[in-house]
Design a protein around this motif. Structure first.
Motif, PDB file in Angstrom:
ATOM      1  N   GLN A   1       0.807  -1.269   0.111  1.00 14.35           N
ATOM      2  CA  GLN A   1      -0.220   0.051   0.223  1.00 14.35           C
ATOM      3  C   GLN A   1       0.846   1.236   0.101  1.00 14.35           C
ATOM      4  O   GLN A   1       1.797   1.225  -0.608  1.00 14.35           O
ATOM      5  CB  GLN A   1      -1.091  -0.059   1.241  1.00 14.35           C
ATOM      6  CG  GLN A   1      -2.136  -1.109   1.164  1.00 14.35           C
ATOM      7  CD  GLN A   1      -3.201  -0.673  -0.014  1.00 14.35           C
ATOM      8  OE1 GLN A   1      -3.024   0.576  -0.368  1.00 14.35           O
ATOM      9  NE2 GLN A   1      -4.119  -1.612  -0.418  1.00 14.35           N
TER      10      GLN A   1
ATOM     11  N   SER B   1       3.380   1.410  -3.458  1.00 13.64           N
ATOM     12  CA  SER B   1       3.075   1.263  -4.721  1.00 13.64           C
ATOM     13  C   SER B   1       2.143   2.260  -5.474  1.00 13.64           C
ATOM     14  O   SER B   1       1.288   2.161  -5.672  1.00 13.64           O
ATOM     15  CB  SER B   1       2.362  -0.392  -4.875  1.00 13.64           C
ATOM     16  OG  SER B   1       1.071  -0.330  -4.059  1.00 13.64           O
TER      17      SER B   1
ATOM     18  N   SER C   1      -2.914   3.895  -6.469  1.00 17.56           N
ATOM     19  CA  SER C   1      -1.946   2.778  -6.144  1.00 17.56           C
ATOM     20  C   SER C   1      -2.056   1.991  -7.071  1.00 17.56           C
ATOM     21  O   SER C   1      -2.972   1.997  -7.966  1.00 17.56           O
ATOM     22  CB  SER C   1      -2.082   2.210  -4.688  1.00 17.56           C
ATOM     23  OG  SER C   1      -3.008   1.459  -4.754  1.00 17.56           O
ATOM     24  N   ARG C   2      -1.218   0.778  -7.221  1.00 16.51           N
ATOM     25  CA  ARG C   2      -1.147  -0.247  -8.301  1.00 16.51           C
ATOM     26  C   ARG C   2      -2.463  -1.172  -8.031  1.00 16.51           C
ATOM     27  O   ARG C   2      -3.085  -1.551  -8.797  1.00 16.51           O
ATOM     28  CB  ARG C   2      -0.001  -1.163  -7.939  1.00 16.51           C
ATOM     29  CG  ARG C   2       1.108  -0.516  -8.453  1.00 16.51           C
ATOM     30  CD  ARG C   2       2.344  -1.344  -8.339  1.00 16.51           C
ATOM     31  NE  ARG C   2       3.692  -0.437  -8.724  1.00 16.51           N
ATOM     32  CZ  ARG C   2       4.946  -0.976  -8.344  1.00 16.51           C
ATOM     33  NH1 ARG C   2       5.066  -2.322  -7.780  1.00 16.51           N
ATOM     34  NH2 ARG C   2       6.124  -0.140  -8.598  1.00 16.51           N
ATOM     35  N   SER C   3      -2.938  -1.287  -6.717  1.00 14.61           N
ATOM     36  CA  SER C   3      -4.161  -1.896  -6.395  1.00 14.61           C
ATOM     37  C   SER C   3      -5.330  -1.208  -6.690  1.00 14.61           C
ATOM     38  O   SER C   3      -6.334  -1.723  -6.845  1.00 14.61           O
ATOM     39  CB  SER C   3      -4.005  -2.476  -5.099  1.00 14.61           C
ATOM     40  OG  SER C   3      -3.721  -1.316  -4.261  1.00 14.61           O
ATOM     41  N   SER C   4      -5.365  -0.061  -6.489  1.00 14.99           N
ATOM     42  CA  SER C   4      -6.622   0.837  -6.504  1.00 14.99           C
ATOM     43  C   SER C   4      -6.664   1.497  -8.040  1.00 14.99           C
ATOM     44  O   SER C   4      -7.771   1.976  -8.649  1.00 14.99           O
ATOM     45  CB  SER C   4      -6.574   1.951  -5.673  1.00 14.99           C
ATOM     46  OG  SER C   4      -5.521   2.935  -5.893  1.00 14.99           O
ATOM     47  N   TRP C   5      -5.539   1.563  -8.868  1.00 18.56           N
ATOM     48  CA  TRP C   5      -5.864   2.354 -10.262  1.00 18.56           C
ATOM     49  C   TRP C   5      -6.954   1.631 -10.947  1.00 18.56           C
ATOM     50  O   TRP C   5      -7.184   0.452 -10.869  1.00 18.56           O
ATOM     51  CB  TRP C   5      -4.693   1.849 -10.843  1.00 18.56           C
ATOM     52  CG  TRP C   5      -4.589   2.703 -12.359  1.00 18.56           C
ATOM     53  CD1 TRP C   5      -4.844   1.959 -13.393  1.00 18.56           C
ATOM     54  CD2 TRP C   5      -4.207   4.268 -12.509  1.00 18.56           C
ATOM     55  NE1 TRP C   5      -4.767   2.956 -14.483  1.00 18.56           N
ATOM     56  CE2 TRP C   5      -4.462   4.241 -13.960  1.00 18.56           C
ATOM     57  CE3 TRP C   5      -3.966   5.033 -11.858  1.00 18.56           C
ATOM     58  CZ2 TRP C   5      -4.248   5.402 -14.584  1.00 18.56           C
ATOM     59  CZ3 TRP C   5      -3.684   6.345 -12.462  1.00 18.56           C
ATOM     60  CH2 TRP C   5      -4.050   6.570 -13.835  1.00 18.56           C
TER      61      TRP C   5
END
Length: 122
Positions: free
Chosen positions: A1, A27, A101-105
């Motif tokens: 995160q 990230s 972030s990479r997970s939320s993009w």
């Protein structure tokens, strides 16, 4: 995160200066606005200043002309230069950033720093 690390708080005499820094790590894909808020004892958290990716700034009336917000996009860092400090500036200062972030993009999420104490003695 995403983690935010604030540095630069401390004790200063009225009329003095301090510079706060807040570095975002993790990230990160993109950071939109970055800002500073503060909370004095017994009071609600209030906005101090914000800055967009393009460098547009906004300040609370109480700090205009004394505080300057800036950012280094390459370092994912936001700064708050505080000059002509007054006793009423005493508070815990929090940075706040809007990050994809990479997970939320492609969505963005707001993150808060842990807070740093600024104490101005009169």
């Amino acid at each position: 995160q995403v983690q935010l690390v604030e540095t630069g708080g401390g004790l200063v005499q009225a009329g003095g200066s301090l510079r706060l820094s807040c570095a975002a790590a993790g990230s990160i894909v993109e950071i939109r606005f970055m800002g500073w808020h503060r909370q004095a004892p017994g009071k609600q958290r209030e906005l101090v200043a914000t800055i967009t990716t393009g460098g547009s700034t906004n300040y609370a009336d109480s700090v205009k002309g004394r505080f300057t917000i800036s950012r280094d996009n390459a370092k994912n860092t936001v700064y708050l230069q505080m000059n002509s400090l007054k006793s009423e500036d005493t508070a815990v200062y929090y940075c706040n950033v809007d990050v994809a972030s990479r997970s939320s993009w492609p969505s963005y999420r707001g993150y808060w720093g842990q807070g740093t104490q600024v104490t101005v003695s009169s």
